[in-house]
Design an enzyme around this catalytic site. Structure first.
Site, PDB file in Angstrom:
ATOM      1  N   ARG A  68      -4.550  12.752 113.684  1.00  0.00           N
ATOM      2  CA  ARG A  68      -3.424  13.105 114.583  1.00  0.00           C
ATOM      3  C   ARG A  68      -3.924  13.260 116.019  1.00  0.00           C
ATOM      4  NH1 ARG A  68      -0.444  18.070 112.069  1.00  0.00           N
ATOM      5  NH2 ARG A  68       0.925  17.816 113.870  1.00  0.00           N
ATOM      6  N   VAL A 103       2.317  20.657 118.448  1.00  0.00           N
ATOM      7  CA  VAL A 103       0.936  21.053 118.751  1.00  0.00           C
ATOM      8  C   VAL A 103       0.283  20.043 119.699  1.00  0.00           C
ATOM      9  CG1 VAL A 103       0.631  22.362 116.610  1.00  0.00           C
ATOM     10  CG2 VAL A 103       0.082  19.914 116.633  1.00  0.00           C
ATOM     11  N   HIS A 111       3.517  27.103 117.475  1.00  0.00           N
ATOM     12  CA  HIS A 111       2.656  26.792 116.332  1.00  0.00           C
ATOM     13  C   HIS A 111       1.269  26.369 116.743  1.00  0.00           C
ATOM     14  CE1 HIS A 111       6.623  26.094 113.981  1.00  0.00           C
ATOM     15  NE2 HIS A 111       6.289  27.373 114.064  1.00  0.00           N
ATOM     16  N   THR A 113      14.428  18.552 116.779  1.00  0.00           N
ATOM     17  CA  THR A 113      13.900  19.338 115.670  1.00  0.00           C
ATOM     18  C   THR A 113      14.907  19.382 114.531  1.00  0.00           C
ATOM     19  OG1 THR A 113      12.991  21.472 114.950  1.00  0.00           O
ATOM     20  CG2 THR A 113      14.710  21.547 116.633  1.00  0.00           C
TER      21      THR A 113
HETATM   22  C1  BV8 Z   1       5.642  32.389 108.374  1.00  0.00           C
HETATM   23  C2  BV8 Z   1       2.036  23.384 113.034  1.00  0.00           C
HETATM   24  C3  BV8 Z   1       5.210  34.512 107.445  1.00  0.00           C
HETATM   25  C4  BV8 Z   1       0.949  22.733 112.271  1.00  0.00           C
HETATM   26  C5  BV8 Z   1       3.975  23.743 111.601  1.00  0.00           C
HETATM   27  C6  BV8 Z   1       9.129  29.179 101.058  1.00  0.00           C
HETATM   28  C7  BV8 Z   1       7.799  29.007 100.740  1.00  0.00           C
HETATM   29  C8  BV8 Z   1       6.789  29.144 101.704  1.00  0.00           C
HETATM   30  C9  BV8 Z   1       7.105  29.468 103.033  1.00  0.00           C
HETATM   31  C10 BV8 Z   1       8.441  29.626 103.323  1.00  0.00           C
HETATM   32  C11 BV8 Z   1       9.443  29.485 102.363  1.00  0.00           C
HETATM   33  N1  BV8 Z   1      10.627  29.695 102.978  1.00  0.00           N
HETATM   34  C12 BV8 Z   1      10.420  29.955 104.285  1.00  0.00           C
HETATM   35  C13 BV8 Z   1       9.086  29.946 104.509  1.00  0.00           C
HETATM   36  C14 BV8 Z   1       8.441  30.204 105.778  1.00  0.00           C
HETATM   37  C15 BV8 Z   1       7.958  28.881 106.371  1.00  0.00           C
HETATM   38  C16 BV8 Z   1       9.119  27.924 106.498  1.00  0.00           C
HETATM   39  O1  BV8 Z   1       9.986  28.098 107.341  1.00  0.00           O
HETATM   40  N2  BV8 Z   1       9.142  26.886 105.612  1.00  0.00           N
HETATM   41  C17 BV8 Z   1      10.236  25.922 105.642  1.00  0.00           C
HETATM   42  C18 BV8 Z   1       9.693  24.541 105.274  1.00  0.00           C
HETATM   43  C19 BV8 Z   1      11.295  26.379 104.655  1.00  0.00           C
HETATM   44  N3  BV8 Z   1       7.466  29.237 107.688  1.00  0.00           N
HETATM   45  C20 BV8 Z   1       6.175  29.619 107.810  1.00  0.00           C
HETATM   46  O2  BV8 Z   1       5.366  29.596 106.916  1.00  0.00           O
HETATM   47  C21 BV8 Z   1       5.811  30.141 109.196  1.00  0.00           C
HETATM   48  N4  BV8 Z   1       5.104  31.377 109.020  1.00  0.00           N
HETATM   49  O3  BV8 Z   1       6.776  32.417 107.969  1.00  0.00           O
HETATM   50  O4  BV8 Z   1       4.749  33.400 108.189  1.00  0.00           O
HETATM   51  C22 BV8 Z   1       4.310  35.622 107.794  1.00  0.00           C
HETATM   52  C23 BV8 Z   1       4.804  36.674 108.584  1.00  0.00           C
HETATM   53  C24 BV8 Z   1       3.973  37.722 108.875  1.00  0.00           C
HETATM   54  C25 BV8 Z   1       2.636  37.732 108.421  1.00  0.00           C
HETATM   55  C26 BV8 Z   1       2.155  36.659 107.657  1.00  0.00           C
HETATM   56  C27 BV8 Z   1       2.983  35.592 107.334  1.00  0.00           C
HETATM   57  C28 BV8 Z   1       4.877  29.194 109.912  1.00  0.00           C
HETATM   58  C29 BV8 Z   1       5.527  27.836 110.049  1.00  0.00           C
HETATM   59  C30 BV8 Z   1       4.664  26.958 110.953  1.00  0.00           C
HETATM   60  C31 BV8 Z   1       4.150  25.769 110.188  1.00  0.00           C
HETATM   61  N5  BV8 Z   1       3.457  24.861 111.122  1.00  0.00           N
HETATM   62  N6  BV8 Z   1       3.326  22.988 112.497  1.00  0.00           N
HETATM   63  C32 BV8 Z   1       0.887  21.240 112.539  1.00  0.00           C
HETATM   64  O5  BV8 Z   1       1.689  20.698 113.330  1.00  0.00           O
HETATM   65  O6  BV8 Z   1       0.036  20.622 111.920  1.00  0.00           O
HETATM   66  S1  BV8 Z   1       5.515  23.271 111.069  1.00  0.00           S
HETATM   67  C33 BV8 Z   1       5.996  21.760 111.712  1.00  0.00           C
HETATM   68  O7  BV8 Z   1       7.208  21.377 111.055  1.00  0.00           O
HETATM   69  C34 BV8 Z   1       6.434  21.786 113.161  1.00  0.00           C
HETATM   70  O8  BV8 Z   1       5.622  22.601 113.949  1.00  0.00           O
HETATM   71  C35 BV8 Z   1       7.860  22.258 113.148  1.00  0.00           C
HETATM   72  O9  BV8 Z   1       7.939  23.661 113.331  1.00  0.00           O
HETATM   73  C36 BV8 Z   1       8.289  21.999 111.744  1.00  0.00           C
HETATM   74  C37 BV8 Z   1       9.544  21.192 111.714  1.00  0.00           C
HETATM   75  O10 BV8 Z   1       9.248  19.966 112.250  1.00  0.00           O
HETATM   76  P1  BV8 Z   1      10.131  19.355 113.450  1.00  0.00           P
HETATM   77  O11 BV8 Z   1       9.391  19.576 114.705  1.00  0.00           O
HETATM   78  O12 BV8 Z   1      11.537  19.831 113.397  1.00  0.00           O
HETATM   79  O13 BV8 Z   1      10.032  17.846 113.059  1.00  0.00           O
HETATM   80  P2  BV8 Z   1      10.813  17.117 111.871  1.00  0.00           P
HETATM   81  O14 BV8 Z   1      10.077  15.865 111.567  1.00  0.00           O
HETATM   82  O15 BV8 Z   1      11.115  18.088 110.768  1.00  0.00           O
HETATM   83  O16 BV8 Z   1      12.206  16.755 112.540  1.00  0.00           O
HETATM   84  C38 BV8 Z   1      12.221  15.869 113.651  1.00  0.00           C
HETATM   85  C39 BV8 Z   1      13.655  15.845 114.133  1.00  0.00           C
HETATM   86  O17 BV8 Z   1      13.700  15.025 115.289  1.00  0.00           O
HETATM   87  C40 BV8 Z   1      14.601  15.247 113.121  1.00  0.00           C
HETATM   88  O18 BV8 Z   1      15.769  16.064 113.058  1.00  0.00           O
HETATM   89  C41 BV8 Z   1      14.953  13.870 113.696  1.00  0.00           C
HETATM   90  O19 BV8 Z   1      16.315  13.535 113.479  1.00  0.00           O
HETATM   91  C42 BV8 Z   1      14.734  14.076 115.174  1.00  0.00           C
HETATM   92  N7  BV8 Z   1      14.258  12.888 115.883  1.00  0.00           N
HETATM   93  C43 BV8 Z   1      13.342  11.969 115.474  1.00  0.00           C
HETATM   94  N8  BV8 Z   1      13.147  11.062 116.467  1.00  0.00           N
HETATM   95  C44 BV8 Z   1      13.927  11.458 117.512  1.00  0.00           C
HETATM   96  C45 BV8 Z   1      14.637  12.610 117.145  1.00  0.00           C
HETATM   97  N9  BV8 Z   1      15.497  13.236 117.977  1.00  0.00           N
HETATM   98  C46 BV8 Z   1      15.666  12.696 119.208  1.00  0.00           C
HETATM   99  N10 BV8 Z   1      15.024  11.583 119.633  1.00  0.00           N
HETATM  100  C47 BV8 Z   1      14.155  10.947 118.816  1.00  0.00           C
HETATM  101  N11 BV8 Z   1      13.518   9.840 119.258  1.00  0.00           N
END
Ligand code: BV8
Ligand code: ZN
Length: 255
Positions: free
Chosen positions: A78, A119, A135, A204
């Site tokens: 990446r 990131v 993040h 997002t």
């Molecule tokens: C936390 C960094 C608690 C690393 C990332 C069940 C089980 C386990 C965990 C959980 C669970 N339920 C909830 C959780 C919590 C979990 C979570 O939310 N999970 C989700 C999946 C349900 N969250 C966490 O674990 C967070 N921490 O809760 O800790 C805690 C509290 C106290 C003490 C200890 C612990 C931490 C989450 C951070 C994870 N790290 N990234 C790396 O990058 O390698 S996540 C990563 O995916 C991104 O950073 C981003 O946040 C996330 C979503 O990605 P998007 O950026 O939205 O991208 P995506 O591909 O999904 O979507 C792209 C969008 O763009 C689409 O909609 C598309 O239509 C659109 N698009 C595409 N092209 C275009 C466009 N739009 C316009 N123009 C274009 N050209």
């Protein structure tokens, strides 16, 4: 909520422009979609990272503990992709928006806070100044032993996994699933969301928490919401204006 498909939405572009013209404090929340047109793969959707890999196999502390070399090969790949691409018109439009709001700012408040889930460093390379990386940053490494954290922009990193002078493994200074966000970064993002008049959400899927709760925090505090996204998301029904299409096409039209 005015949300039409990409072609017939001049009205909603003008509605979004009107909203932007009325406000002096904006929070922008971006995700992988804002970097997609630069050539950086998103997580979900066609060609997305999670199509080839499983997030729990790569973006968790357990995965790193199990196989640090595999996780580092993914981040090294990446890093190479990010180093080889340029900011796109979406990044540049957001930097221009910050500059315009700053030029027009009277009160000492920060007129635009850019909160990103990404990131990569494409917002900074496009000229954005006030960037909060919820993040973390792929160019920063943190020692799993002594905690030392520094930028290391070498591409490729060699050897993998990289090791600290103290002898411990270095990890990417990013937030993995199950890890807490940096408290000061999260607090700054929440503070900005509570004080803004408009939150502009770009590229997002709004699925990952707590980042995805920021727009709701802003709405709760009375802000308006504009969403710019290729596909509908859970936020779309709550948007004052929802522009569906590519950020690189739509954001420059908002200026
Ligand atoms: C936390 C960094 C608690 C690393 C990332 C069940 C089980 C386990 C965990 C959980 C669970 N339920 C909830 C959780 C919590 C979990 C979570 O939310 N999970 C989700 C999946 C349900 N969250 C966490 O674990 C967070 N921490 O809760 O800790 C805690 C509290 C106290 C003490 C200890 C612990 C931490 C989450 C951070 C994870 N790290 N990234 C790396 O990058 O390698 S996540 C990563 O995916 C991104 O950073 C981003 O946040 C996330 C979503 O990605 P998007 O950026 O939205 O991208 P995506 O591909 O999904 O979507 C792209 C969008 O763009 C689409 O909609 C598309 O239509 C659109 N698009 C595409 N092209 C275009 C466009 N739009 C316009 N123009 C274009 N050209
Ligand atoms: Zn160390």
């Amino acid at each position: 909520m005015i949300g039409l498909s990409a072609e017939c939405q001049p009205s909603s572009v003008s509605a979004a422009r009107r909203l932007l013209a009325e406000v002096s404090r904006v929070v922008v929340l971006t995700g992988a979609g804002v970097s997609e047109e630069s050539g950086v793969p998103t997580f979900r959707g066609p060609g997305g990272l999670w199509r080839q890999f499983r997030p729990e196999d790569l973006a968790t502390p357990e995965a790193f503990g199990r196989d640090p070399r595999l996780v580092w090969e993914w981040y090294n790949w990446r890093r190479e992709k990010i180093a080889a691409v340029e900011p796109n018109p979406a990044h540049r439009a957001l930097a221009e928006l910050e500059a315009r709001l700053k030029a027009g700012a009277t009160a000492p408040v920060r007129p635009l806070t850019l909160v990103t889930q990404n990131v990569d460093d494409l917002h900074e390379r496009a000229g954005s100044r006030a960037v909060l990386h919820l993040h973390g940053e792929i160019w920063r490494l943190r020692c799993t032993g002594c905690g030392r954290e520094d930028y290391d922009r070498r591409v490729p990193l060699d050897p993998l996994p990289p090791v600290c002078a103290c002898g411990s493994l270095l990890r990417p200074a990013v937030v993995w699933f199950g890890e807490a966000l940096a408290p000061d970064t999260w607090d700054a993002a929440v503070g900005a969301a509570q004080a803004c008049e408009l939150v502009l959400v770009v590229g997002t899927s709004a699925l990952v928490y707590p980042a995805a709760s920021l727009p709701a925090i802003a709405l709760q505090a009375g802000a308006r919401l504009i969403e710019v996204n290729r596909d509908p998301t859970p936020l779309t029904p709550r948007a004052d204006v929802s522009l569906q299409g590519k950020a690189g096409d739509l954001l420059p039209q908002l200026l």
